[in-house]
Design a protein around this motif. Structure first.
Motif, PDB file in Angstrom:
ATOM      1  N   SER A  74       1.432  19.242  28.474  1.00 40.33           N
ATOM      2  CA  SER A  74       1.496  17.868  28.658  1.00 40.33           C
ATOM      3  C   SER A  74       3.034  17.258  28.505  1.00 40.33           C
ATOM      4  O   SER A  74       3.503  16.262  28.596  1.00 40.33           O
ATOM      5  CB  SER A  74       0.751  17.042  27.599  1.00 40.33           C
ATOM      6  OG  SER A  74       1.103  17.481  26.189  1.00 40.33           O
ATOM      7  N   SER A  75       3.870  18.338  28.802  1.00 42.56           N
ATOM      8  CA  SER A  75       5.371  18.073  28.946  1.00 42.56           C
ATOM      9  C   SER A  75       5.714  17.296  30.004  1.00 42.56           C
ATOM     10  O   SER A  75       6.850  16.598  29.643  1.00 42.56           O
ATOM     11  CB  SER A  75       5.852  19.335  28.718  1.00 42.56           C
ATOM     12  OG  SER A  75       5.825  20.072  27.505  1.00 42.56           O
ATOM     13  N   CYS A  76       5.178  17.175  31.133  1.00 42.20           N
ATOM     14  CA  CYS A  76       5.840  16.600  32.268  1.00 42.20           C
ATOM     15  C   CYS A  76       5.029  15.332  32.663  1.00 42.20           C
ATOM     16  O   CYS A  76       5.210  14.996  33.923  1.00 42.20           O
ATOM     17  CB  CYS A  76       5.914  17.593  33.450  1.00 42.20           C
ATOM     18  SG  CYS A  76       4.050  18.010  33.972  1.00 42.20           S
ATOM     19  N   LEU A  77       4.074  14.707  31.846  1.00 40.47           N
ATOM     20  CA  LEU A  77       3.509  13.624  32.042  1.00 40.47           C
ATOM     21  C   LEU A  77       4.310  12.383  32.431  1.00 40.47           C
ATOM     22  O   LEU A  77       5.125  11.927  31.776  1.00 40.47           O
ATOM     23  CB  LEU A  77       2.556  13.081  31.017  1.00 40.47           C
ATOM     24  CG  LEU A  77       1.378  14.379  30.686  1.00 40.47           C
ATOM     25  CD1 LEU A  77       0.307  13.813  29.470  1.00 40.47           C
ATOM     26  CD2 LEU A  77       0.535  14.474  31.790  1.00 40.47           C
ATOM     27  N   MET A  78       3.945  11.791  33.499  1.00 41.55           N
ATOM     28  CA  MET A  78       4.805  10.505  33.928  1.00 41.55           C
ATOM     29  C   MET A  78       3.839   9.815  34.697  1.00 41.55           C
ATOM     30  O   MET A  78       2.815  10.387  35.270  1.00 41.55           O
ATOM     31  CB  MET A  78       5.792  10.966  34.982  1.00 41.55           C
ATOM     32  CG  MET A  78       7.126  11.714  34.272  1.00 41.55           C
ATOM     33  SD  MET A  78       8.349  12.351  35.437  1.00 41.55           S
ATOM     34  CE  MET A  78       9.517  10.765  35.228  1.00 41.55           C
ATOM     35  N   LYS A  79       4.366   8.435  34.851  1.00 42.42           N
ATOM     36  CA  LYS A  79       3.527   7.578  35.719  1.00 42.42           C
ATOM     37  C   LYS A  79       3.879   7.450  36.978  1.00 42.42           C
ATOM     38  O   LYS A  79       5.200   7.397  37.512  1.00 42.42           O
ATOM     39  CB  LYS A  79       3.778   6.217  35.151  1.00 42.42           C
ATOM     40  CG  LYS A  79       2.806   4.984  35.590  1.00 42.42           C
ATOM     41  CD  LYS A  79       3.132   3.792  34.883  1.00 42.42           C
ATOM     42  CE  LYS A  79       2.075   2.716  35.094  1.00 42.42           C
ATOM     43  NZ  LYS A  79       2.593   1.468  34.385  1.00 42.42           N
ATOM     44  N   VAL A  80       2.926   8.065  38.140  1.00 40.96           N
ATOM     45  CA  VAL A  80       3.293   8.078  39.390  1.00 40.96           C
ATOM     46  C   VAL A  80       2.521   7.024  40.323  1.00 40.96           C
ATOM     47  O   VAL A  80       1.244   7.271  40.268  1.00 40.96           O
ATOM     48  CB  VAL A  80       2.808   9.452  40.030  1.00 40.96           C
ATOM     49  CG1 VAL A  80       3.348   9.765  41.333  1.00 40.96           C
ATOM     50  CG2 VAL A  80       3.467  10.570  39.109  1.00 40.96           C
ATOM     51  N   ASP A  81       3.038   6.353  41.077  1.00 37.47           N
ATOM     52  CA  ASP A  81       2.573   5.198  41.833  1.00 37.47           C
ATOM     53  C   ASP A  81       1.448   4.438  40.983  1.00 37.47           C
ATOM     54  O   ASP A  81       0.452   4.152  41.447  1.00 37.47           O
ATOM     55  CB  ASP A  81       1.490   5.588  42.968  1.00 37.47           C
ATOM     56  CG  ASP A  81       2.833   6.096  44.149  1.00 37.47           C
ATOM     57  OD1 ASP A  81       3.997   5.743  44.147  1.00 37.47           O
ATOM     58  OD2 ASP A  81       2.432   6.894  45.120  1.00 37.47           O
ATOM     59  N   GLY A  82       1.906   3.979  39.940  1.00 41.40           N
ATOM     60  CA  GLY A  82       1.077   3.188  38.969  1.00 41.40           C
ATOM     61  C   GLY A  82      -0.166   4.011  38.144  1.00 41.40           C
ATOM     62  O   GLY A  82      -0.614   3.519  37.081  1.00 41.40           O
ATOM     63  N   ILE A  83      -0.150   5.339  38.461  1.00 41.11           N
ATOM     64  CA  ILE A  83      -1.199   6.305  37.754  1.00 41.11           C
ATOM     65  C   ILE A  83      -0.780   6.864  36.437  1.00 41.11           C
ATOM     66  O   ILE A  83       0.328   7.648  36.837  1.00 41.11           O
ATOM     67  CB  ILE A  83      -1.854   7.204  38.818  1.00 41.11           C
ATOM     68  CG1 ILE A  83      -2.669   6.429  39.823  1.00 41.11           C
ATOM     69  CG2 ILE A  83      -2.824   7.973  37.975  1.00 41.11           C
ATOM     70  CD1 ILE A  83      -3.084   7.200  40.869  1.00 41.11           C
ATOM     71  N   PRO A  84      -1.053   6.554  35.175  1.00 36.50           N
ATOM     72  CA  PRO A  84      -0.276   7.242  34.132  1.00 36.50           C
ATOM     73  C   PRO A  84      -0.718   8.795  33.942  1.00 36.50           C
ATOM     74  O   PRO A  84      -1.875   9.151  34.504  1.00 36.50           O
ATOM     75  CB  PRO A  84      -0.658   6.430  33.094  1.00 36.50           C
ATOM     76  CG  PRO A  84      -2.033   5.694  33.328  1.00 36.50           C
ATOM     77  CD  PRO A  84      -1.974   5.773  34.757  1.00 36.50           C
ATOM     78  N   ASN A  85       0.028   9.223  33.252  1.00 41.82           N
ATOM     79  CA  ASN A  85      -0.414  10.646  32.627  1.00 41.82           C
ATOM     80  C   ASN A  85      -0.429  11.762  33.874  1.00 41.82           C
ATOM     81  O   ASN A  85      -1.443  12.585  33.791  1.00 41.82           O
ATOM     82  CB  ASN A  85      -1.395  10.754  31.806  1.00 41.82           C
ATOM     83  CG  ASN A  85      -1.386   9.866  30.454  1.00 41.82           C
ATOM     84  OD1 ASN A  85      -0.258   9.896  30.209  1.00 41.82           O
ATOM     85  ND2 ASN A  85      -2.194   9.381  30.226  1.00 41.82           N
ATOM     86  N   VAL A  86       0.311  11.622  35.042  1.00 41.36           N
ATOM     87  CA  VAL A  86       0.186  12.544  36.161  1.00 41.36           C
ATOM     88  C   VAL A  86       1.160  13.699  35.644  1.00 41.36           C
ATOM     89  O   VAL A  86       2.071  13.591  35.367  1.00 41.36           O
ATOM     90  CB  VAL A  86       0.655  11.856  37.360  1.00 41.36           C
ATOM     91  CG1 VAL A  86       0.987  13.040  38.550  1.00 41.36           C
ATOM     92  CG2 VAL A  86      -0.276  10.768  37.771  1.00 41.36           C
ATOM     93  N   ARG A  87       0.450  15.060  35.834  1.00 44.75           N
ATOM     94  CA  ARG A  87       1.424  16.344  35.779  1.00 44.75           C
ATOM     95  C   ARG A  87       2.267  16.483  36.913  1.00 44.75           C
ATOM     96  O   ARG A  87       2.058  16.792  37.889  1.00 44.75           O
ATOM     97  CB  ARG A  87       0.500  17.390  35.326  1.00 44.75           C
ATOM     98  CG  ARG A  87      -0.236  17.251  34.182  1.00 44.75           C
ATOM     99  CD  ARG A  87      -1.120  18.848  33.710  1.00 44.75           C
ATOM    100  NE  ARG A  87      -1.576  18.819  32.587  1.00 44.75           N
ATOM    101  CZ  ARG A  87      -2.454  17.981  31.980  1.00 44.75           C
ATOM    102  NH1 ARG A  87      -3.301  17.461  32.472  1.00 44.75           N
ATOM    103  NH2 ARG A  87      -2.711  18.082  30.623  1.00 44.75           N
ATOM    104  N   THR A  88       3.752  16.144  36.687  1.00 42.27           N
ATOM    105  CA  THR A  88       4.525  16.012  37.762  1.00 42.27           C
ATOM    106  C   THR A  88       5.171  17.310  38.094  1.00 42.27           C
ATOM    107  O   THR A  88       5.658  17.616  39.286  1.00 42.27           O
ATOM    108  CB  THR A  88       5.584  15.089  37.161  1.00 42.27           C
ATOM    109  OG1 THR A  88       6.419  15.668  36.183  1.00 42.27           O
ATOM    110  CG2 THR A  88       5.238  13.897  37.217  1.00 42.27           C
TER     111      THR A  88
END
Ligand code: FES
Length: 98
Positions: free
Chosen positions: A66-80
């Motif tokens: 879960s180290s790279c979780l970010m919000k992408v296009d409004g969706i939280p907890n995306v593994r980038t």
């Protein structure tokens, strides 16, 4: 720091795409994972630990932590580390309240 030459592997030139990190324009290459593009540009701390808010960055790079979780296009907890860049994509760091 990208590997551009390798004795065995061949790297084809890819198209540059722009996306946004917390509203700031950032560039990467088409098909590249978001976290990789950010790491290459010096953004090494892209997340923080849940309890103590310690800095986190790329760890497994295969979508298993879960180290790279970010919000992408409004969706939280995306593994980038596994989500590929798309033109104009809005990427945000997830700051948690203490
Ligand atoms: S770095 Fe582990 S899931 Fe992305």
């Amino acid at each position: 720091m990208r590997i551009e030459k390798h004795p065995i592997l061949e790297f084809k030139e890819k198209k540059k795409v722009s996306f946004f990190l917390d509203g700031k324009p950032v560039q990467g290459f088409e098909g590249e994972p978001i976290a990789v593009a950010l790491f290459e540009q010096g953004y090494k701390n892209i997340n923080e630990s849940l309890v103590y808010h310690r800095p986190r960055g790329i760890f497994c790079c295969i979508g298993n932590c879960s180290s790279c979780l970010m919000k992408v296009d409004g969706i939280p907890n995306v593994r980038t580390c596994t989500k590929r860049i798309e033109e104009g994509m809005q990427v945000e760091t997830q700051k948690r309240e203490p």
